[in-house]
Design an enzyme around this catalytic site. Structure first.
Site, PDB file in Angstrom:
ATOM      1  N   LYS A 163       0.832  -1.216   0.000  1.00  0.00           N
ATOM      2  CA  LYS A 163       0.000   0.000   0.000  1.00  0.00           C
ATOM      3  C   LYS A 163       0.863   1.262   0.000  1.00  0.00           C
ATOM      4  O   LYS A 163       0.629   2.197  -0.760  1.00  0.00           O
ATOM      5  CB  LYS A 163      -0.890  -0.017   1.253  1.00  0.00           C
ATOM      6  N   ASN A 164       1.898   1.253   0.847  1.00  0.00           N
ATOM      7  CA  ASN A 164       2.687   2.473   0.996  1.00  0.00           C
ATOM      8  C   ASN A 164       3.644   2.715  -0.167  1.00  0.00           C
ATOM      9  O   ASN A 164       4.315   3.737  -0.211  1.00  0.00           O
ATOM     10  CB  ASN A 164       3.433   2.466   2.335  1.00  0.00           C
ATOM     11  N   CYS A 222      -4.598   7.937  10.040  1.00  0.00           N
ATOM     12  CA  CYS A 222      -4.671   7.131  11.250  1.00  0.00           C
ATOM     13  C   CYS A 222      -4.252   7.969  12.449  1.00  0.00           C
ATOM     14  O   CYS A 222      -3.281   8.728  12.375  1.00  0.00           O
ATOM     15  CB  CYS A 222      -3.749   5.912  11.120  1.00  0.00           C
ATOM     16  N   ARG A 225       1.594  13.985  13.736  1.00  0.00           N
ATOM     17  CA  ARG A 225       1.917  13.918  12.313  1.00  0.00           C
ATOM     18  C   ARG A 225       1.893  15.286  11.605  1.00  0.00           C
ATOM     19  O   ARG A 225       1.099  15.519  10.692  1.00  0.00           O
ATOM     20  CB  ARG A 225       1.009  12.912  11.609  1.00  0.00           C
ATOM     21  N   ASP A 249       5.125   0.171  12.190  1.00  0.00           N
ATOM     22  CA  ASP A 249       3.885  -0.444  11.691  1.00  0.00           C
ATOM     23  C   ASP A 249       3.742  -1.911  12.110  1.00  0.00           C
ATOM     24  O   ASP A 249       2.716  -2.537  11.828  1.00  0.00           O
ATOM     25  CB  ASP A 249       3.821  -0.334  10.155  1.00  0.00           C
ATOM     26  N   ARG A 303      -8.347  -0.227   5.144  1.00  0.00           N
ATOM     27  CA  ARG A 303      -7.488   0.784   4.523  1.00  0.00           C
ATOM     28  C   ARG A 303      -6.176   0.180   4.040  1.00  0.00           C
ATOM     29  O   ARG A 303      -5.559   0.697   3.118  1.00  0.00           O
ATOM     30  CB  ARG A 303      -7.155   1.895   5.532  1.00  0.00           C
TER      31      ARG A 303
HETATM   32  N1  EPU Z   1       7.269  14.249  10.998  1.00  0.00           N
HETATM   33  C1  EPU Z   1       7.353  15.553  11.393  1.00  0.00           C
HETATM   34  N2  EPU Z   1       7.169  16.528  10.441  1.00  0.00           N
HETATM   35  C2  EPU Z   1       6.912  16.223   9.146  1.00  0.00           C
HETATM   36  C3  EPU Z   1       6.844  14.878   8.750  1.00  0.00           C
HETATM   37  C4  EPU Z   1       7.026  13.902   9.718  1.00  0.00           C
HETATM   38  O1  EPU Z   1       7.580  15.870  12.562  1.00  0.00           O
HETATM   39  O2  EPU Z   1       6.758  17.160   8.341  1.00  0.00           O
HETATM   40  C5  EPU Z   1       7.467  13.187  12.024  1.00  0.00           C
HETATM   41  C6  EPU Z   1       6.219  12.335  12.261  1.00  0.00           C
HETATM   42  O3  EPU Z   1       5.306  12.957  13.122  1.00  0.00           O
HETATM   43  C7  EPU Z   1       6.835  11.077  12.844  1.00  0.00           C
HETATM   44  C8  EPU Z   1       8.173  10.980  12.069  1.00  0.00           C
HETATM   45  O4  EPU Z   1       8.405  12.259  11.534  1.00  0.00           O
HETATM   46  O5  EPU Z   1       7.097  11.265  14.196  1.00  0.00           O
HETATM   47  C9  EPU Z   1       8.179   9.976  10.958  1.00  0.00           C
HETATM   48  O6  EPU Z   1       6.998  10.115  10.181  1.00  0.00           O
HETATM   49  P1  EPU Z   1       6.946   9.875   8.629  1.00  0.00           P
HETATM   50  O7  EPU Z   1       6.804  11.191   7.939  1.00  0.00           O
HETATM   51  O8  EPU Z   1       8.066   9.004   8.210  1.00  0.00           O
HETATM   52  O9  EPU Z   1       5.586   9.073   8.488  1.00  0.00           O
HETATM   53  P2  EPU Z   1       4.650   9.126   7.242  1.00  0.00           P
HETATM   54  O10 EPU Z   1       5.473   9.321   6.034  1.00  0.00           O
HETATM   55  O11 EPU Z   1       3.521  10.038   7.478  1.00  0.00           O
HETATM   56  C10 EPU Z   1       4.750   6.606   6.578  1.00  0.00           C
HETATM   57  C11 EPU Z   1       3.764   5.485   6.427  1.00  0.00           C
HETATM   58  C12 EPU Z   1       3.275   5.058   7.791  1.00  0.00           C
HETATM   59  C13 EPU Z   1       4.466   4.642   8.628  1.00  0.00           C
HETATM   60  C14 EPU Z   1       5.499   5.767   8.693  1.00  0.00           C
HETATM   61  C15 EPU Z   1       6.773   5.391   9.413  1.00  0.00           C
HETATM   62  C16 EPU Z   1       2.737   5.993   4.315  1.00  0.00           C
HETATM   63  C17 EPU Z   1       1.524   6.406   3.579  1.00  0.00           C
HETATM   64  N3  EPU Z   1       2.636   5.957   5.629  1.00  0.00           N
HETATM   65  O12 EPU Z   1       4.054   7.661   7.219  1.00  0.00           O
HETATM   66  O13 EPU Z   1       2.412   3.960   7.575  1.00  0.00           O
HETATM   67  O14 EPU Z   1       4.055   4.333   9.926  1.00  0.00           O
HETATM   68  O15 EPU Z   1       5.855   6.179   7.358  1.00  0.00           O
HETATM   69  O16 EPU Z   1       7.360   4.305   8.815  1.00  0.00           O
HETATM   70  O17 EPU Z   1       3.749   5.683   3.719  1.00  0.00           O
HETATM   71  C18 EPU Z   1       0.659   2.484   8.024  1.00  0.00           C
HETATM   72  O18 EPU Z   1       0.852   1.975   6.915  1.00  0.00           O
HETATM   73  O19 EPU Z   1      -0.079   1.957   8.903  1.00  0.00           O
HETATM   74  C19 EPU Z   1       1.315   3.737   8.365  1.00  0.00           C
HETATM   75  C20 EPU Z   1       0.915   4.531   9.344  1.00  0.00           C
END
Ligand code: EPU
Length: 424
Positions: free
Chosen positions: A26-27, A120, A125, A309, A404
């Site tokens: 998915k990701n 989620c 975030r 995850d 999802r």
């Molecule tokens: N963060 C910030 N500022 C930003 C962006 C991120 O502070 O502008 C922080 C986040 O709050 C978190 C950390 O950085 O504490 C890492 O977050 P990241 O941005 O890597 O998460 P994401 O890209 O929003 C993706 C996956 C998530 C997975 C995370 C970590 C997708 C669509 N989602 O989220 O997947 O948990 O990376 O590996 O790719 C899931 O599939 O269940 C899921 C939540």
């Protein structure tokens, strides 16, 4: 939308047996779907999981004016007729990955309007790292009426250091840089395999990207890309890991097929040490009946460490293993809501703070028709796992969260011997 799962527990007995197949990640799909905006022709994506988030991303693109055609596990996307750069508010506020569209839209059309993305509920975030990167690339950013309005003549290459490794941040800014003017250097990038998969495909279509999969990525901006062959989605490592944990706890013999074990080395190493008996092939994992599982400490980590995850599934595992395990959640500060379900069923879990818990096991989980809540996607899988482990019947609410990210989960689990019914 408000479906429930009715689950008959297996009383911790190793009864599941058979083969379960892992779908596409998915990701990975969500990102390349957004990436379709970088293309001058139609993009085809194969091995696509037909899960709710993927459908929502299709709707977001359609609302922008793109032509999106789903057929089974394939989708084609043509973005030539995009006629607005404003993301649909309702969908975007409910889906974190909507923010990935902002990079390609801003880079191609010089404008994007979008709300703070939702998704989620596992922590705050924020999107500050995206905003800082766009500013460095020369975008004008306004926040008005609950929406970001970003404009730019032509994005400019820049040197950007991510304060925190961010998966979608790395992917989004990497894609924006593909159409920017000049060179962009991204530092402290996330290194998840989905990022590398995205970059490899974009390169095959004309992008100049170096270093994806490492912490520094260099992108030389250029023109629109041309797709010459379909994007084949890599297998879902989180689904693989979820099934491995399920198998370790509840299977007599489970073969997990169409997976890539090399993407979950951290989990395999942890579970082997805990006593899980498994055979690993190039694209399969066989879980054999495992007894006397031992507890361990877990600290979630960016790839290649233990993925956040898989944290809820591992906490569930620890309720069934011998000893005491501390779980430290380093990525998201709100990812322990699901433990309420386990506690309801009798698990021994002590919350130290919002990031640290101690789990003591093994405990027989008992359900007297308990209602278990899916607070988020992975917590939802943990709820299903808890229901399957328990003695008695339980109901899992809010199955939409599970849908999802796991395609037809109940059908696949029933095929290996589980008793789960979807109630609409
Ligand atoms: N963060 C910030 N500022 C930003 C962006 C991120 O502070 O502008 C922080 C986040 O709050 C978190 C950390 O950085 O504490 C890492 O977050 P990241 O941005 O890597 O998460 P994401 O890209 O929003 C993706 C996956 C998530 C997975 C995370 C970590 C997708 C669509 N989602 O989220 O997947 O948990 O990376 O590996 O790719 C899931 O599939 O269940 C899921 C939540």
């Amino acid at each position: 939308m408000n479906d429930k799962f009715l689950i008959k527990g297996l009383v911790c007995q190793k009864k599941l047996e058979g083969t379960i197949t892992v779908g596409g990640a998915k990701n990975a799909v969500l990102k390349i779907m957004a990436g379709a905006i970088l293309f001058k022709n139609t993009l085809t994506i194969q091995n696509m999981p037909f899960v709710e988030d993927v459908k929502r991303m299709g709707e977001l693109l359609t609302k922008l004016g793109a032509t999106v055609n789903f057929s089974k596990n394939e989708v084609t996307i043509n973005t030539e007729k995009i006629n607005t750069q404003s993301l649909d508010n309702k969908i975007a506020t409910a889906m974190r990955s909507s923010v990935v569209l902002t990079g390609p839209l801003l880079a191609r059309y010089g404008k994007v309007v979008f709300p703070t993305p939702g998704g989620c509920t596992i922590g705050l975030r924020p999107i500050d790292l995206f905003i800082k990167a766009y500013e460095k690339m020369g975008a004008n950013i306004e926040y008005k009426d609950d929406a970001y309005i970003m404009t730019s003549q032509k994005l400019k290459g820049a040197e950007i250091f991510f304060d925190i490794q961010t998966v979608t941040g790395t992917e989004t800014i990497m894609m924006a840089a593909v159409l920017a003017e000049g060179t962009t250097i991204l530092k402290n990038c996330a290194m998840e395999p989905e990022i590398q998969s995205l970059a490899t495909y974009l390169i095959s279509c004309g992008a100049d990207i170096q270093g994806a999969g490492t912490s520094t990525i260099t992108i030389q901006g250029g023109g629109l890309l041309e797709s010459k062959q379909p994007y084949i989605t890599i297998s879902d490592r989180i689904e693989t890991g979820s099934f491995v944990i399920l198998g370790a706890l509840l299977a007599k013999k489970l073969r997990i097929e169409k997976c890539d074990p090399s993407l979950i080395e951290s989990l395999i190493s942890l579970l082997k040490e805990s006593g899980v008996n498994m055979n690993i092939g190039k694209d399969y994992i066989e879980i054999l009946e495992s007894k006397n599982l031992k507890s361990f400490n877990v600290r979630t980590h960016e790839y290649p460490g233990i993925p956040t995850d898989l944290q809820p599934q591992l906490v569930t595992y620890l309720t069934q293993s011998e000893g005491e395990g501390t779980v430290f959640e380093t990525i998201f500060e709100g990812r322990f809501k699901f433990i309420d379900n386990l506690k309801k069923l009798g698990a021994d879990i002590t919350v130290m703070n919002s990031r640290e818990i101690i789990v003591k096991g093994p405990h027989l989980l008992k359900s007297n028709s308990e209602l278990l809540e899916s607070y988020d996607l992975r917590g939802g899988f943990s709820a299903v796992l808890s229901g399957l482990l328990a003695q008695g019947e339980s109901t899992v609410h809010n199955v939409y969260y599970i849908d999802r990210g796991y395609e037809s989960l109940e059908t696949r689990l029933c095929a290996i011997g589980a008793d789960i019914k979807r109630i609409q």
